[in-house]
Design a protein around this motif. Sequence first.
Motif, mmCIF file in Angstrom:
data_model
loop_
_atom_site.group_PDB
_atom_site.id
_atom_site.type_symbol
_atom_site.label_atom_id
_atom_site.label_comp_id
_atom_site.label_asym_id
_atom_site.label_seq_id
_atom_site.Cartn_x
_atom_site.Cartn_y
_atom_site.Cartn_z
ATOM 1 N N GLU A 88 0.712 -1.090 0.051
ATOM 2 C CA GLU A 88 -0.027 -0.061 -0.115
ATOM 3 C C GLU A 88 0.805 1.170 0.032
ATOM 4 O OE1 GLU A 88 -2.538 0.255 3.136
ATOM 5 O OE2 GLU A 88 -3.726 -1.632 2.268
ATOM 6 N N SER A 89 0.444 2.281 -0.811
ATOM 7 C CA SER A 89 1.328 3.490 -0.790
ATOM 8 C C SER A 89 0.968 4.454 0.254
ATOM 9 C CB SER A 89 0.902 4.318 -1.976
ATOM 10 O OG SER A 89 1.345 5.638 -2.010
ATOM 11 N N ASP A 90 1.652 5.451 0.241
ATOM 12 C CA ASP A 90 1.229 6.431 1.540
ATOM 13 C C ASP A 90 0.156 7.579 0.796
ATOM 14 O OD1 ASP A 90 2.837 7.642 -0.410
ATOM 15 O OD2 ASP A 90 4.480 8.421 1.420
ATOM 16 N N VAL A 91 -0.133 7.277 -0.215
ATOM 17 C CA VAL A 91 -1.155 7.859 -0.897
ATOM 18 C C VAL A 91 -2.622 6.972 -0.909
ATOM 19 C CG1 VAL A 91 -2.250 9.030 -3.035
ATOM 20 C CG2 VAL A 91 0.396 9.244 -2.567
ATOM 21 N N LYS A 92 -3.474 7.395 -0.086
ATOM 22 C CA LYS A 92 -4.481 6.695 0.094
ATOM 23 C C LYS A 92 -5.323 6.290 -1.088
ATOM 24 C CE LYS A 92 -9.080 7.027 2.802
ATOM 25 N NZ LYS A 92 -9.914 7.826 3.295
ATOM 26 N N GLY A 93 -5.355 4.965 -0.894
ATOM 27 C CA GLY A 93 -6.177 4.211 -2.061
ATOM 28 C C GLY A 93 -4.998 3.652 -3.160
ATOM 29 N N ALA A 94 -4.090 3.819 -3.186
ATOM 30 C CA ALA A 94 -2.983 3.482 -4.144
ATOM 31 C C ALA A 94 -1.906 2.580 -3.741
ATOM 32 C CB ALA A 94 -1.971 4.841 -4.747
ATOM 33 N N GLU A 95 -1.386 1.849 -4.610
ATOM 34 C CA GLU A 95 -0.541 0.689 -4.402
ATOM 35 C C GLU A 95 0.647 0.849 -5.291
ATOM 36 O OE1 GLU A 95 -3.954 -2.841 -3.614
ATOM 37 O OE2 GLU A 95 -2.809 -2.713 -5.611
ATOM 38 N N HIS A 96 1.797 0.185 -4.670
ATOM 39 C CA HIS A 96 3.135 -0.222 -5.400
ATOM 40 C C HIS A 96 3.259 -1.559 -6.031
ATOM 41 C CE1 HIS A 96 4.067 3.889 -3.944
ATOM 42 N NE2 HIS A 96 4.197 3.546 -2.916
ATOM 43 N N TRP A 97 3.524 -1.913 -7.064
ATOM 44 C CA TRP A 97 3.759 -3.124 -7.651
ATOM 45 C C TRP A 97 5.092 -3.534 -7.899
ATOM 46 C CZ3 TRP A 97 -0.617 -3.292 -11.773
ATOM 47 C CH2 TRP A 97 -1.885 -3.328 -10.904
ATOM 48 N N LEU A 98 5.933 -4.523 -7.416
ATOM 49 C CA LEU A 98 7.246 -4.776 -7.544
ATOM 50 C C LEU A 98 7.447 -6.162 -8.067
ATOM 51 C CD1 LEU A 98 6.903 -2.902 -5.009
ATOM 52 C CD2 LEU A 98 9.415 -2.930 -4.861
ATOM 53 N N SER A 99 8.016 -6.293 -9.156
ATOM 54 C CA SER A 99 8.130 -7.715 -9.695
ATOM 55 C C SER A 99 9.714 -8.209 -9.676
ATOM 56 C CB SER A 99 7.820 -7.900 -11.037
ATOM 57 O OG SER A 99 6.276 -7.662 -11.316
ATOM 58 N N PHE A 100 9.778 -9.512 -9.328
ATOM 59 C CA PHE A 100 11.142 -10.042 -9.086
ATOM 60 C C PHE A 100 11.522 -11.212 -10.062
ATOM 61 C CE2 PHE A 100 9.879 -7.853 -5.249
ATOM 62 C CZ PHE A 100 10.755 -7.069 -4.828
ATOM 63 N N TYR A 101 12.620 -11.064 -10.309
ATOM 64 C CA TYR A 101 13.229 -12.424 -11.043
ATOM 65 C C TYR A 101 13.376 -13.477 -10.249
ATOM 66 C CZ TYR A 101 14.642 -9.167 -14.960
ATOM 67 O OH TYR A 101 14.514 -8.196 -15.959
ATOM 68 N N ASN A 102 13.659 -14.907 -11.250
ATOM 69 C CA ASN A 102 13.721 -16.051 -10.301
ATOM 70 C C ASN A 102 14.932 -16.189 -9.199
ATOM 71 O OD1 ASN A 102 11.730 -17.338 -11.629
ATOM 72 N ND2 ASN A 102 13.057 -17.914 -13.289
ATOM 73 N N ASP A 103 15.847 -15.043 -9.198
ATOM 74 C CA ASP A 103 16.833 -14.928 -8.431
ATOM 75 C C ASP A 103 16.776 -14.003 -7.271
ATOM 76 O OD1 ASP A 103 17.278 -12.674 -9.662
ATOM 77 O OD2 ASP A 103 19.142 -13.123 -10.401
ATOM 78 N N GLY A 104 15.476 -13.508 -7.263
ATOM 79 C CA GLY A 104 15.039 -12.566 -6.351
ATOM 80 C C GLY A 104 15.293 -11.320 -6.431
ATOM 81 N N LEU A 105 15.946 -10.701 -7.541
ATOM 82 C CA LEU A 105 16.285 -9.606 -7.947
ATOM 83 C C LEU A 105 15.401 -8.714 -8.654
ATOM 84 C CD1 LEU A 105 20.020 -9.596 -9.029
ATOM 85 C CD2 LEU A 105 19.086 -9.024 -6.931
ATOM 86 N N LEU A 106 14.689 -7.416 -8.151
ATOM 87 C CA LEU A 106 13.993 -6.683 -8.719
ATOM 88 C C LEU A 106 14.190 -6.588 -10.263
ATOM 89 C CD1 LEU A 106 11.671 -4.653 -8.017
ATOM 90 C CD2 LEU A 106 13.516 -2.768 -7.931
ATOM 91 N N CYS A 107 13.039 -6.891 -11.087
ATOM 92 C CA CYS A 107 13.047 -6.422 -12.352
ATOM 93 C C CYS A 107 12.109 -5.340 -12.962
ATOM 94 C CB CYS A 107 12.789 -7.715 -13.012
ATOM 95 S SG CYS A 107 11.150 -8.467 -12.739
ATOM 96 N N SER A 108 11.200 -4.895 -12.292
ATOM 97 C CA SER A 108 10.284 -3.975 -12.636
ATOM 98 C C SER A 108 9.585 -3.317 -11.408
ATOM 99 C CB SER A 108 9.301 -4.393 -13.790
ATOM 100 O OG SER A 108 8.378 -5.199 -13.212
#
Length: 214
Positions: A88-108
């Motif tokens: 959940e974002s600190d902006v009410k009602g919004a979200e942050h989406w984070l995707s990770f590769y198989n090795d656990g590193l952030l990809c997007s």
Amino acid sequence: MKALLVVSLSAALLMVSVLLSPASSKEESDRFSRRRLNDGIAVDAPDAWRWIRDGIHIDNVKRLMGEPKNVEPRLSQDRNSLQTITYESDVKGAEHWLSFYNDGLLCSCSWYQGIPAASGVAAPVPAIEDGLVVNGPRIVPIKWKGEAERGFQVEVEIQHPDGKWASSRTYFTSNHAVAHLHTGDNPGRWRVRALAAEGAGVWSPQVGFVCGRE
């Protein structure tokens, strides 16, 4: 004696390097925090994170931000993505989406999904005149004036040959400027709005630009 001194200095340097490496690595990973999500990150543009991405592992994210709101296993087109987690974002009602590769590193990263409209939030004022012509490298200066509790959202569009406008890039930043790398010779335009804890304010007027050939 000289050879012994060289060996001693080399050993000392090696020891200092070993001692400093874990701290440096921890310092890099600790730069990732909830506040970091609000500052200067381009939506769906992992290249904007390459300078720090190697320090962004899913374990570090969970350690610094706690357990996510949701975890969604998902395969990307290259079938290399492990999962997408939601905070959940600190902006009410919004979200942050984070995707990770198989090795656990952030990809997007996709920030502020589902921003609600907020009344009483003034529109920023563009500080660049409409119709700007950018020659040479297609780096378009985007500047504005105004105040915001949670930063700003900048939306850039590109006009296709059929005259229709389509999204080109979205930025979230706490600054009052963005350097946008425009692709192609097609005309572009941008606008900006302020973010508050309750949501997003009204958009500024559109500001058009054209990039000449390099």
